[in-house]
Design an enzyme around this catalytic site. Structure first.
Site, mmCIF file in Angstrom:
data_model
loop_
_atom_site.group_PDB
_atom_site.id
_atom_site.type_symbol
_atom_site.label_atom_id
_atom_site.label_comp_id
_atom_site.label_asym_id
_atom_site.label_seq_id
_atom_site.Cartn_x
_atom_site.Cartn_y
_atom_site.Cartn_z
ATOM 1 N N ARG A 31 0.873 -1.170 0.000
ATOM 2 C CA ARG A 31 0.000 0.000 0.000
ATOM 3 C C ARG A 31 0.912 1.223 0.000
ATOM 4 O O ARG A 31 2.034 1.171 0.521
ATOM 5 C CB ARG A 31 -0.923 -0.017 1.220
ATOM 6 C CG ARG A 31 -0.211 -0.064 2.553
ATOM 7 C CD ARG A 31 -1.232 -0.249 3.660
ATOM 8 N NE ARG A 31 -0.597 -0.251 4.969
ATOM 9 C CZ ARG A 31 -0.172 -1.337 5.582
ATOM 10 N NH1 ARG A 31 -0.266 -2.505 5.001
ATOM 11 N NH2 ARG A 31 0.366 -1.245 6.772
ATOM 12 N N CYS A 52 18.484 12.617 38.598
ATOM 13 C CA CYS A 52 18.590 11.257 38.042
ATOM 14 C C CYS A 52 19.174 10.305 39.078
ATOM 15 O O CYS A 52 20.217 10.575 39.652
ATOM 16 C CB CYS A 52 19.490 11.284 36.802
ATOM 17 S SG CYS A 52 20.001 9.643 36.259
ATOM 18 N N CYS A 55 22.871 9.042 37.928
ATOM 19 C CA CYS A 55 24.023 9.927 37.741
ATOM 20 C C CYS A 55 24.996 9.815 38.914
ATOM 21 O O CYS A 55 24.593 9.524 40.039
ATOM 22 C CB CYS A 55 23.548 11.374 37.595
ATOM 23 S SG CYS A 55 23.114 11.820 35.896
ATOM 24 N N ASN A 77 20.391 -4.236 41.972
ATOM 25 C CA ASN A 77 19.112 -3.566 41.763
ATOM 26 C C ASN A 77 18.397 -3.379 43.111
ATOM 27 O O ASN A 77 18.235 -4.330 43.870
ATOM 28 C CB ASN A 77 18.248 -4.409 40.815
ATOM 29 C CG ASN A 77 17.113 -3.628 40.223
ATOM 30 O OD1 ASN A 77 16.362 -2.954 40.920
ATOM 31 N ND2 ASN A 77 16.972 -3.722 38.916
ATOM 32 N N HIS A 116 24.894 11.553 31.579
ATOM 33 C CA HIS A 116 23.451 11.365 31.519
ATOM 34 C C HIS A 116 22.918 11.493 30.090
ATOM 35 O O HIS A 116 21.880 10.928 29.748
ATOM 36 C CB HIS A 116 22.790 12.416 32.422
ATOM 37 C CG HIS A 116 21.312 12.266 32.560
ATOM 38 N ND1 HIS A 116 20.730 11.343 33.399
ATOM 39 C CD2 HIS A 116 20.288 12.915 31.944
ATOM 40 C CE1 HIS A 116 19.410 11.443 33.304
ATOM 41 N NE2 HIS A 116 19.113 12.393 32.428
ATOM 42 N N ASN A 156 17.020 -2.266 28.039
ATOM 43 C CA ASN A 156 15.788 -1.702 27.494
ATOM 44 C C ASN A 156 16.090 -0.258 27.226
ATOM 45 O O ASN A 156 16.474 0.473 28.132
ATOM 46 C CB ASN A 156 14.644 -1.736 28.514
ATOM 47 C CG ASN A 156 14.213 -3.150 28.829
ATOM 48 O OD1 ASN A 156 14.198 -4.000 27.967
ATOM 49 N ND2 ASN A 156 13.861 -3.379 30.082
ATOM 50 N N GLY A 162 9.701 0.544 27.862
ATOM 51 C CA GLY A 162 9.502 0.456 29.303
ATOM 52 C C GLY A 162 10.707 0.887 30.121
ATOM 53 O O GLY A 162 10.774 0.617 31.323
ATOM 54 N N SER A 164 12.828 3.180 32.322
ATOM 55 C CA SER A 164 12.325 4.169 33.262
ATOM 56 C C SER A 164 13.180 5.429 33.306
ATOM 57 O O SER A 164 12.761 6.434 33.864
ATOM 58 C CB SER A 164 12.264 3.539 34.656
ATOM 59 O OG SER A 164 13.541 3.016 34.991
ATOM 60 N N HIS A 167 19.129 7.827 31.413
ATOM 61 C CA HIS A 167 20.564 7.645 31.691
ATOM 62 C C HIS A 167 20.989 6.293 31.092
ATOM 63 O O HIS A 167 20.335 5.286 31.333
ATOM 64 C CB HIS A 167 20.815 7.682 33.202
ATOM 65 C CG HIS A 167 22.268 7.814 33.533
ATOM 66 N ND1 HIS A 167 22.813 8.942 34.077
ATOM 67 C CD2 HIS A 167 23.291 6.945 33.345
ATOM 68 C CE1 HIS A 167 24.116 8.765 34.222
ATOM 69 N NE2 HIS A 167 24.430 7.555 33.786
ATOM 70 N N HIS A 169 21.927 2.834 30.569
ATOM 71 C CA HIS A 169 22.121 1.724 31.510
ATOM 72 C C HIS A 169 21.477 0.456 30.966
ATOM 73 O O HIS A 169 20.590 0.500 30.121
ATOM 74 C CB HIS A 169 21.509 2.048 32.871
ATOM 75 C CG HIS A 169 20.000 2.085 32.857
ATOM 76 N ND1 HIS A 169 19.294 3.148 32.368
ATOM 77 C CD2 HIS A 169 19.073 1.168 33.237
ATOM 78 C CE1 HIS A 169 18.002 2.905 32.452
ATOM 79 N NE2 HIS A 169 17.822 1.708 32.970
ATOM 80 N N GLN A 171 20.675 -3.929 32.298
ATOM 81 C CA GLN A 171 20.401 -4.727 33.480
ATOM 82 C C GLN A 171 20.974 -6.128 33.314
ATOM 83 O O GLN A 171 21.245 -6.578 32.196
ATOM 84 C CB GLN A 171 18.900 -4.856 33.698
ATOM 85 C CG GLN A 171 18.193 -3.545 33.996
ATOM 86 C CD GLN A 171 16.798 -3.803 34.535
ATOM 87 O OE1 GLN A 171 16.606 -4.626 35.437
ATOM 88 N NE2 GLN A 171 15.821 -3.126 33.983
ATOM 89 N N GLU A 185 16.857 -22.214 22.587
ATOM 90 C CA GLU A 185 18.075 -22.068 21.771
ATOM 91 C C GLU A 185 19.133 -23.099 22.156
ATOM 92 O O GLU A 185 19.924 -23.535 21.323
ATOM 93 C CB GLU A 185 18.631 -20.649 21.899
ATOM 94 C CG GLU A 185 17.740 -19.612 21.237
ATOM 95 C CD GLU A 185 18.441 -18.282 20.980
ATOM 96 O OE1 GLU A 185 19.656 -18.183 21.272
ATOM 97 O OE2 GLU A 185 17.780 -17.360 20.495
ATOM 98 N N HIS A 298 25.789 -14.715 20.763
ATOM 99 C CA HIS A 298 25.146 -13.732 19.884
ATOM 100 C C HIS A 298 24.288 -12.780 20.697
ATOM 101 O O HIS A 298 24.014 -13.023 21.868
ATOM 102 C CB HIS A 298 24.315 -14.448 18.813
ATOM 103 C CG HIS A 298 23.206 -15.295 19.363
ATOM 104 N ND1 HIS A 298 23.413 -16.560 19.845
ATOM 105 C CD2 HIS A 298 21.891 -15.046 19.523
ATOM 106 C CE1 HIS A 298 22.266 -17.071 20.272
ATOM 107 N NE2 HIS A 298 21.319 -16.153 20.094
ATOM 108 N N LYS A 313 5.168 -1.142 15.927
ATOM 109 C CA LYS A 313 4.577 -2.449 15.629
ATOM 110 C C LYS A 313 4.077 -3.026 16.938
ATOM 111 O O LYS A 313 4.807 -3.035 17.938
ATOM 112 C CB LYS A 313 5.680 -3.329 15.023
ATOM 113 C CG LYS A 313 5.395 -4.804 15.054
ATOM 114 C CD LYS A 313 4.836 -5.260 13.749
ATOM 115 C CE LYS A 313 4.516 -6.753 13.811
ATOM 116 N NZ LYS A 313 3.401 -7.094 12.926
ATOM 117 N N GLN A 325 3.929 -12.158 13.212
ATOM 118 C CA GLN A 325 3.734 -11.804 11.805
ATOM 119 C C GLN A 325 4.494 -10.516 11.538
ATOM 120 O O GLN A 325 4.605 -9.657 12.405
ATOM 121 C CB GLN A 325 2.233 -11.624 11.565
ATOM 122 C CG GLN A 325 1.832 -11.153 10.186
ATOM 123 C CD GLN A 325 1.784 -9.640 10.076
ATOM 124 O OE1 GLN A 325 1.628 -8.926 11.056
ATOM 125 N NE2 GLN A 325 1.952 -9.145 8.860
#
Ligand code: H2U
Ligand code: ZN
Length: 354
Positions: A31, A52, A55, A77, A116, A156, A162, A164, A167, A169, A171, A185, A298, A313, A325
């Site tokens: 389209r 922050c 920081c 954490n 930061h 992330n 998501g 937060s 800065h 970083h 996890q 895998e 990987h 998406k 899909q």
């Protein structure tokens, strides 16, 4: 009936790492699309933000104070999802319908830089190398915990994923059991290795390099490509050329190669829509227990954006209930990423010169 054309006809593709299928519907992108790039107002962040919690020198939400760190900084954490001393629930037989197991674990936060305002894409390769070294150390240390099952290193990036805090970083969630995706895998790579005597990803990378269609970037030690079976529009994988099973097996030079490919790939991502490109990314590597036969180090990058900085998406409806899909073909996505400059758009002068 015309001959099958993967760039036009709906079809499904097999992911040999997870042994799952993905539906590809390329005709849907036919389209009209005017290729408009919706630019966000350039986000300007200060190098240091007194508000922050990541920081240097600031007090975190949990009450602890960060040191005045000058490179990479790791801490446990304060709101960890997994805890080391988790008691075991009453043992349940494997055929029980209500089944639970204890999941002890360790969760850490890795600040990539004291700055930061930076992201991996805007850090220099030397600074990214310090992050790679930190990931290697953390993986090694956490793998030595006797009850450890798997050490998941991830990032992330962006509010859309998501995250937060802007800065830079990532996890680490290290758990006693091997998580679902890694278990799939592990099984596939182990079986392939026993059958062929080579790792699945060594053979796959060789085939991709021969074709070139889905390659995005490469250096002496690592390659970045859009997998044949990618689910997310601009999903990529970063694959070690030598089949190292885990981060600590990388040589000094290979660690440098990893830092360089990360710089290159994240820069291309940012250049795609000229925004700080959101994604979830992470490593897949040998679990802590067992032989890890067939494992080939990987990374996966899963970015949610589709056509522009604002069109994302969603994996909903059919994807939630049936199977994933995608519209844009992996080949088209790779061609677009490959064609982008490897100089970050924010580092370009107005004339476009470095
Ligand atoms: P994101 O990368 O998804 O934004 O998560 C940041 C993590 O930082 C999150 O897991 C932790 C949160 O628990 N955190 C602390 O450990 N201390 C703080 O002071 C705030 C956030
Ligand atoms: Zn900060």
């Amino acid at each position: 009936m015309t001959a099958f054309d993967a760039a036009q006809h709906p079809h499904r593709r097999f992911n040999p790492l997870t042994r799952e299928w993905v539906l590809v519907s390329p005709h849907r992108t036919q389209r009209p699309w005017h290729g408009q790039v919706e630019k966000h107002a350039a986000e300007e962040r200060p190098q240091y933000d007194p508000g922050c919690y990541l920081c240097p020198g600031n007090i975190r939400a949990g009450g602890a104070r960060n040191p005045s760190y000058s490179s990479v900084f790791v801490f446990d954490n304060d709101f960890a999802t997994l805890l080391p001393g988790t008691p075991a629930p009453v043992a349940t037989p494997p055929d029980a319908l209500f089944r639970a197991e204890a999941e002890p674990g360790i969760c850490r936060v890795v600040c990539f830089s004291p700055r930061h305002d930076l992201t991996l894409a805007e850090m220099d390769v030397e600074a990214i190398r310090a992050v790679v070294d930190c990931w290697v150390e953390q993986y090694s240390e956490l793998n030595r915990v006797p009850w450890m099952g798997y050490v998941q290193i991830f990032e992330n990036r962006g509010a859309m994923m998501g995250c937060s805090n802007p800065h830079p970083h990532g996890q680490i969630w290290a758990s006693a059991s091997v998580p679902n995706e890694v278990a799939k895998e592990s099984a596939a790579q182990g079986d392939y290795f026993r059958e062929h005597g080579r790792t699945l990803l060594a053979d796959y990378l060789a085939a991709e390099e021969k074709s070139g269609e889905r390659m995005v970037a490469a250096n002496e030690h690592f390659a970045a490509l859009v997998p044949y079976w990618a689910v997310w529009p601009f999903e990529t994988m970063v694959v070690a050329r030598r089949p190292a099973a885990a981060l600590p097996e990388l040589s000094d030079e290979e660690r440098g190669g990893l830092a360089a490919i990360l710089k290159e790939l994240t820069t291309r991502y940012d250049n795609l829509f000229e925004i700080s490109f959101p994604y979830s990314m992470g490593f897949h590597q040998r679990p802590a227990q067992g032989t890890g036969e067939g494992w080939h180090l990987h990374m996966h990058f899963h970015p949610p954006l589709l056509r522009s900085a604002t069109v994302r998406k969603f994996l909903v409806g059919y994807e939630m209930l049936a199977m994933p899909q995608r519209d844009i073909t992996p080949e088209a996505a790779a061609a677009r990423l490959r064609a982008l400059p490897s100089l970050h758009y924010r580092q370009r002068t107005p004339e476009g010169e470095p």
